[in-house]
Design an enzyme around this catalytic site. Structure first.
Site, PDB file in Angstrom:
ATOM      1  CE1 TYR A 146      -3.955   2.163   0.646  1.00  0.00           C
ATOM      2  CE2 TYR A 146      -2.675   3.116   2.434  1.00  0.00           C
ATOM      3  CZ  TYR A 146      -3.782   3.144   1.606  1.00  0.00           C
ATOM      4  OH  TYR A 146      -4.712   4.159   1.747  1.00  0.00           O
ATOM      5  N   GLY A 208      -2.691   0.601  23.011  1.00  0.00           N
ATOM      6  CA  GLY A 208      -3.661   1.662  22.718  1.00  0.00           C
ATOM      7  C   GLY A 208      -3.067   3.061  22.835  1.00  0.00           C
TER       8      GLY A 208
HETATM    9  P1  NAD Z   1     -12.862   1.990   0.160  1.00  0.00           P
HETATM   10  O1  NAD Z   1     -12.225   0.666   0.255  1.00  0.00           O
HETATM   11  O2  NAD Z   1     -14.206   2.164   0.768  1.00  0.00           O
HETATM   12  O3  NAD Z   1     -12.959   2.478  -1.346  1.00  0.00           O
HETATM   13  C1  NAD Z   1     -12.096   2.064  -2.372  1.00  0.00           C
HETATM   14  C2  NAD Z   1     -12.939   1.740  -3.587  1.00  0.00           C
HETATM   15  O4  NAD Z   1     -12.073   1.362  -4.669  1.00  0.00           O
HETATM   16  C3  NAD Z   1     -13.873   0.556  -3.351  1.00  0.00           C
HETATM   17  O5  NAD Z   1     -15.168   0.877  -3.791  1.00  0.00           O
HETATM   18  C4  NAD Z   1     -13.252  -0.556  -4.193  1.00  0.00           C
HETATM   19  O6  NAD Z   1     -14.196  -1.519  -4.620  1.00  0.00           O
HETATM   20  C5  NAD Z   1     -12.620   0.235  -5.311  1.00  0.00           C
HETATM   21  N1  NAD Z   1     -11.547  -0.471  -6.012  1.00  0.00           N
HETATM   22  C6  NAD Z   1     -10.524  -1.167  -5.447  1.00  0.00           C
HETATM   23  N2  NAD Z   1      -9.732  -1.665  -6.399  1.00  0.00           N
HETATM   24  C7  NAD Z   1     -10.258  -1.266  -7.604  1.00  0.00           C
HETATM   25  C8  NAD Z   1      -9.892  -1.464  -8.969  1.00  0.00           C
HETATM   26  N3  NAD Z   1      -8.802  -2.180  -9.293  1.00  0.00           N
HETATM   27  N4  NAD Z   1     -10.654  -0.911  -9.931  1.00  0.00           N
HETATM   28  C9  NAD Z   1     -11.764  -0.189  -9.607  1.00  0.00           C
HETATM   29  N5  NAD Z   1     -12.162   0.026  -8.341  1.00  0.00           N
HETATM   30  C10 NAD Z   1     -11.407  -0.504  -7.356  1.00  0.00           C
HETATM   31  O7  NAD Z   1     -11.837   3.038   0.805  1.00  0.00           O
HETATM   32  P2  NAD Z   1     -11.945   4.608   1.044  1.00  0.00           P
HETATM   33  O8  NAD Z   1     -11.701   4.841   2.472  1.00  0.00           O
HETATM   34  O9  NAD Z   1     -13.144   5.163   0.396  1.00  0.00           O
HETATM   35  O10 NAD Z   1     -10.646   5.112   0.273  1.00  0.00           O
HETATM   36  C11 NAD Z   1     -10.721   5.754  -0.989  1.00  0.00           C
HETATM   37  C12 NAD Z   1      -9.326   6.223  -1.386  1.00  0.00           C
HETATM   38  O11 NAD Z   1      -8.840   7.145  -0.425  1.00  0.00           O
HETATM   39  C13 NAD Z   1      -8.299   5.102  -1.479  1.00  0.00           C
HETATM   40  O12 NAD Z   1      -7.456   5.345  -2.576  1.00  0.00           O
HETATM   41  C14 NAD Z   1      -7.529   5.230  -0.196  1.00  0.00           C
HETATM   42  O13 NAD Z   1      -6.216   4.748  -0.331  1.00  0.00           O
HETATM   43  C15 NAD Z   1      -7.573   6.716   0.053  1.00  0.00           C
HETATM   44  N6  NAD Z   1      -7.425   7.020   1.487  1.00  0.00           N
HETATM   45  C16 NAD Z   1      -8.451   6.831   2.371  1.00  0.00           C
HETATM   46  C17 NAD Z   1      -8.251   7.094   3.710  1.00  0.00           C
HETATM   47  C18 NAD Z   1      -9.342   6.925   4.736  1.00  0.00           C
HETATM   48  O14 NAD Z   1      -9.097   7.115   5.924  1.00  0.00           O
HETATM   49  N7  NAD Z   1     -10.567   6.635   4.381  1.00  0.00           N
HETATM   50  C19 NAD Z   1      -7.001   7.535   4.168  1.00  0.00           C
HETATM   51  C20 NAD Z   1      -5.974   7.682   3.253  1.00  0.00           C
HETATM   52  C21 NAD Z   1      -6.194   7.444   1.906  1.00  0.00           C
END
Ligand code: NAD
Ligand code: UDP
Ligand code: UDP
Length: 337
Positions: A146, A208
């Site tokens: 990641y 924690g």
């Molecule tokens: P999430 O897992 O809910 O959403 C990710 C989405 O991407 C899912 O709907 C999944 O099905 C889709 N996906 C995965 N692989 C795929 C592929 N190969 N092709 C098409 N779709 C694909 O996670 P989230 O929390 O909504 O995160 C969204 C983005 O934000 C991610 O890139 C994540 O790395 C980034 N992010 C989120 C957080 C957080 O705290 N929520 C923090 C840092 C970064």
């Protein structure tokens, strides 16, 4: 406002579904692309009736030819449990997926925003983390797929900008939570809330004492859209997160208090390479985007708890506003726990 055609990859996920909703309500046409690995159709069911919303089941590690004005590249599993489930695919999503989306942006001249992460800082030795900090990532450990995938994606974004003049924006998102977090993906906020509501033990990893800073989803979406709307010289990276830092144990105690749950707190082993501290330095976002979070932790947790209460009672996916949801959930909660 100019009506735009906006592509959201990962649009059926937690953040993606909120973003699609907000873009539609702002008057844009939205194309949601998702392979449903961690996302769900439930998250976007309430948007399907809108003729300006279109959904495509597609894996972005394969090329995609569509015509759009803006791209938000969010596709990537985000929770440690899911991104470690198929680590090779995780790297592919960030690397091959970014190449495809950048190739698309280059061909159609679209602006493209990358959802990067605080994980690019690894287990940080500088605290809080400013964008200049280059991080402390273990490329060989279980989080490497990641962290290094996202770091490589950032490299690709800046190279496409320099080499091909693609109009990029990179944001580094810190822990974000809210309604539509996937209840089974193991992230701390959803785990604790579900455990508290069920009366199960609250699982603290390690002692924690490790810290995180939690941003409510509505604030984060404001930040993403402000970044996309910024001038083209604002490429980032820009940290987006809530600078209110707390130990994980304190998060558990707050959730216990807000749910009125009698769950016990138990300890489990700390996962390998789990960062001991994390907190965003957000002066860049404040200055460039005039952005900062508005919703405090208790308020955000109340809204998130309300969502899980409704979901666990088997109610339809919530269509109401967050405020309605909080009121309904609070009422349900009094009867539930
Ligand atoms: P999430 O897992 O809910 O959403 C990710 C989405 O991407 C899912 O709907 C999944 O099905 C889709 N996906 C995965 N692989 C795929 C592929 N190969 N092709 C098409 N779709 C694909 O996670 P989230 O929390 O909504 O995160 C969204 C983005 O934000 C991610 O890139 C994540 O790395 C980034 N992010 C989120 C957080 C957080 O705290 N929520 C923090 C840092 C970064
Ligand atoms: N690509 C895509 N959609 C497009 C344009 C390109 O998916 O509309 C993919 C394409 O398959 C290629 C990648 O994006 O593998 C990178 O494109 P780029 O033009 O940068 O590279 P090249 O095609 O020269 O390898
Ligand atoms: N954590 C925990 N109990 C859980 C889930 C997570 O103590 O049931 C801890 C985890 O070890 C980490 C923090 O909470 O220190 C945040 O974990 P999460 O998986 O939500 O995201 P991370 O910030 O580690 O990517």
């Amino acid at each position: 406002m100019m009506r735009k055609r906006v592509l959201v990859t990962g649009g059926a996920g937690f953040l993606g579904s909120h973003l699609c909703e907000r873009l539609l309500s702002t008057g844009h046409d939205v194309l949601c692309v998702d392979n449903y690995f961690t996302g769900s159709k439930d998250n976007i069911l309430h948007l399907l009736a809108d003729p300006r919303f279109e959904v495509l089941r597609h894996d972005i590690t394969f090329p995609l030819y569509v015509e759009v004005d803006e791209i938000y590249n969010l596709a990537c599993p985000a929770s440690p449990v899911y991104y470690q489930y198929d680590p090779v695919q995780t790297t592919k999503v960030s690397v091959l997926g970014s190449i495809n989306m950048l190739g698309l942006a280059k061909r159609v001249g679209a602006r493209i925003l990358q959802a990067s992460t605080s994980e690019v800082y690894g287990d940080p030795t500088v605290h809080p983390q400013p964008e200049e900090y280059r991080g402390n990532v273990n490329p060989l450990g279980p989080r490497g797929c990641y962290d290094e995938g996202k770091r490589c994606a950032e490299t690709l974004f800046f190279d496409y900008a320099r080499q091909h003049r693609v109009r990029i924006r990179v944001v580094r998102i810190f822990n974000t939570y809210g309604p539509r977090l996937n209840a089974s993906d193991g992230r701390v906020v959803s785990n604790f809330i579900v455990q508290a509501l069920r009366g199960d033990d609250i699982t603290i990893y390690g002692d924690g004492g490790q810290t995180r800073a939690f941003c409510y989803v509505d604030d984060l979406i404001d930040g993403l859209m402000a970044m996309m709307g910024a001038d083209d010289d604002v490429t980032g990276p820009v940290n987006l997160g809530n600078p209110h830092e707390i130990p994980v144990l304190e998060l558990a105690e707050r959730i216990l208090a807000l749910t009125g749950s009698r769950s016990r707190i138990i300890r489990k082993p700390l996962p390998v390479d789990d960062p001991t501290q994390r907190c965003p330095e957000i002066s860049r976002a404040r200055q460039l985007l005039k952005w900062e979070p508005r919703i405090d932790l208790d308020e955000g947790l109340r809204r998130t708890i309300a969502y899980f209460v409704q979901k666990m009672q088997g109610a339809e996916p919530p269509r109401a506003s967050n405020d309605d949801l909080a009121r309904a959930g609070a009422a349900a909660l009094r009867g539930a726990v």
